[in-house]
Design a protein around this motif. Structure first.
Motif, PDB file in Angstrom:
ATOM      1  N   ALA A  53      17.477   4.735   9.702  1.00 16.92           N
ATOM      2  CA  ALA A  53      18.619   4.822   8.602  1.00 16.92           C
ATOM      3  C   ALA A  53      18.199   5.723   7.241  1.00 16.92           C
ATOM      4  N   ASP A  54      17.645   6.824   7.492  1.00 18.43           N
ATOM      5  CA  ASP A  54      17.328   7.615   6.573  1.00 18.43           C
ATOM      6  C   ASP A  54      18.519   7.843   5.747  1.00 18.43           C
ATOM      7  N   GLY A  55      18.243   7.952   4.097  1.00 14.91           N
ATOM      8  CA  GLY A  55      19.512   8.159   3.165  1.00 14.91           C
ATOM      9  C   GLY A  55      20.491   7.243   3.200  1.00 14.91           C
ATOM     10  N   ILE A  56      20.420   5.891   3.664  1.00 13.50           N
ATOM     11  CA  ILE A  56      21.345   5.324   3.860  1.00 13.50           C
ATOM     12  C   ILE A  56      21.801   4.498   2.464  1.00 13.50           C
ATOM     13  N   GLU A 110      24.009   7.031   0.717  1.00 18.65           N
ATOM     14  CA  GLU A 110      25.304   7.051   1.384  1.00 18.65           C
ATOM     15  C   GLU A 110      26.129   5.863   1.000  1.00 18.65           C
TER      16      GLU A 110
END
Lengths: 312, 312, 312
Positions: B58-61, B64
């Motif tokens: 979940a890169d960048g969760i 986001e």
């Protein structure tokens, strides 16, 4: 080195088999590497690797294991769950690749690259026959189908590879008795237990490719069970797709590429071997059989009937 | 805001811990957003987010979640399963990143980008010590290893992050008692329960980086257990790889980048802190220790021995 | 053909429902294809497909099934687990897409492409009402919420699609009684059992789009339960995002694209239908309602109140 046993933490059957394998004597402590957790067997010929990713997506894990750990990998045995809509309990093994999928060069739905195949481990026949024997010894032969499957799914690897599987629902995935069949089979075939031998391909022998039939390959399986033949790729009918033929020209379709790829990939696994083909004859129409025979002849692969297959 | 508790529906241990956390008082109803299901705690400082994807991908969760919900995220605590080939039951936590993997800039096997690290949550030390205390209070210390791990795996985030884990087989993943250890630890450390305090980094203090040793970091753990030091990245030997040295020049290999990255990433999590390094001395050769000391000196990171580590 | 029932071996609820569906009479043996295992029903209108990938990532599986098997797919029903942070047991169904996510054209966190929607199967209303009836007949209505959800998540398909789900924890995913509700619902609505009818959209009728409210759409559900209206997309408030408005101009934000997409996608599923909108009025501010009404008028979609919705 020799064999890389590959397990994935996403796959309950994989973890179940790995756990039983690591109960065998001779394993060192596991060590964390960037690609996963590695346990090394004291025989020096076997590594067990546990990864987080599901194994069917683990393209190139063989060369990554080599570069990260310095081990040489010349065989990959993947510990895996088996799934089937029929829910039949089964112990099964198979080679890897999607040589019959078309168009070529794309990521396939269940891993691998369409049009390509991974060389099968030369131990295919021996692992199958040993698994059968152990499953019977442990009294599982009534509960589980003891079977093999045609070549299918990923990952894409360079090293000769086989999938060893327990199926086909969650109930069997965690059955320790099923895992024990595989751990004992591995122990015997890789020469990890006392008195067992590590049978390797030594550059001569008869190697069977199976063509045609359904996914569970009953006719090829009958031959392999009752002989000691070496086993390469088995392509089921769904992987040997012909376009309908209007005249006497060579039929079009993905079939020719699939057969060529299976032959090449099997030859890579058995250098110096006498590769022959065994056809599930009733699964082909006459013109399909003729096209296959003609292509196999061009590839210098004789077609043998069951009775002609050399005894051990 | 403050803390994002991240859970994934693909991970049974993650769901188990989330379930126990949501039994704490003060949670509002969950709301569906485009990235997942969000529950907000009435303290206004904690969101719980449930996503479908496995968290290591979940890169960048973090960013986001900020853009979708408007919450400010300055800490991520990931609720996760732990897996180990040895199958030892364990409660464990660790920082995130793969700073020692090489070549740099590629997607790593277990998530994250090779060569990069995520800042550790400043609560690392306190969470570890609180988890230990609660596990003992609940009588789990004989059944479970209470441990920490070196920095490893993904996802790639900008926000200071820790993984809180239950392992190491499916049996423990769903153990509600193990989940309760983490829910009470979270409740106490985030100030969700009456009388508890939300200890935050306030810009001064001694922050330890651990270098060397195995993945479960026994020597660094001993220091952290018996002190109240703040804790940053811990790099195990496998993440500090030296090429063999022929002369007295600075040794080549991924080690220098890994150490620099761990120091920078720790400093981002502890602005104004006195970052020092603790070495697992026996795990390095003399010339490796010398190279490390020289690099750390250049980075203005003093190397302290166990006894020199300041008491609280 | 007609309907593709899609299951994934990664999803325990999916396997549970598939297993119960395959216990219905009339299924042939399963066959392995490159994309998965296919069972065909003797009625000639229904295929069941089991894939290895999780279904929310299976973009384009409808057209792949057509090209691999030669079947025509004009409806996809996905058998799936449901997950919720609240852990409420639920039987639920919903259409697919992420039309309100922004920026557009990117892979969304839970599958699909942001800004796009998949046409809903015209059977939405009938499946919901039949599922309710069967669940009550089997005595599950006190144990399970019988509900529907707003349009969300992937995969991206061209064919009209619905998700049929069991939730919301592992305990319910494997509940055979819950799977039986779906297998009987499928059997009745697809005309697989004796005396049942395969109700199809025949080009005329009133089709409701639901706008506003929470994810479980209580006000839209009340209308659908007590009528025999056809049902298209339901967009919850989180998918109809307005930027704050300073003056009387048309408000900016992703809302307009989401509504347009839901209308177009519903019209594709119900060619010739009278598409109208039902608003969860209290979930919007006055200026939002006005903006919606104005856009819907431009799209020639009348807005009806509950009482105005035509009886069957």
């Amino acid at each position: 080195m020799g064999t890389l046993l590959l397990a994935s933490s996403e796959d309950p059957a994989s973890m179940n088999i790995l756990s039983k394998v690591l109960e065998l004597e001779g394993w060192g402590d596991s060590r964390i590497f960037s690609h996963g957790q590695v346990s090394r067997h004291s025989c020096g010929r076997v590594d067990a690797l546990l990864i987080d990713e599901l194994h069917i997506w683990a393209d190139g894990i063989d060369s990554e294991h080599e570069s990260v750990t310095g081990s040489i990998v010349d065989e990959v045995l993947v510990l895996s769950k088996h799934v089937s809509a029929s829910e039949t309990p089964a112990l099964t093994l198979h080679a890897v690749g999607v040589p019959g999928e078309y168009p070529h060069g794309k990521k396939a739905r269940s891993g691998g690259i369409t049009g390509s195949a991974v060389p099968p481990s030369p131990r295919f026949g021996e692992l199958f026959r040993t698994m059968n024997r152990i499953a019977i010894e442990l009294g599982l032969e009534k509960e589980y189908d003891l079977t093999m499957e045609a070549t299918h799914h990923g990952p894409l690897l360079e090293t000769p590879t086989l999938y060893l599987e327990i199926g086909s629902t969650a109930e069997q995935w965690v059955d320790e008795r099923a895992a024990r069949v595989w751990s004992e089979t591995i122990s015997l075939c890789l020469g990890l237990s006392e008195g067992s031998t590590n049978t390797k391909w030594t550059g001569s022998g008869n190697v069977m490719i199976g063509l045609g039939g359904g996914h569970y390959a009953p006719r090829h399986k009958a031959v392999i069970s009752s002989s000691e033949v070496w086993v390469g790729h088995i392509l089921a009918n769904y992987a040997i797709v012909f376009e309908d033929q209007d005249d006497d020209s060579i039929p079009l379709g993905p079939w020719a590429h699939a057969v060529r790829t299976a032959v090449e990939s099997t030859r890579m696994a058995f250098p110096g071997g006498n590769v022959f083909a065994h056809l599930d004859r009733k699964s082909f129409k006459g013109w399909q059989r003729q096209a296959l025979t003609s292509l196999l002849s061009e590839l210098e692969v004789p077609v043998l009937r069951g009775k002609q297959i050399p005894l051990p």
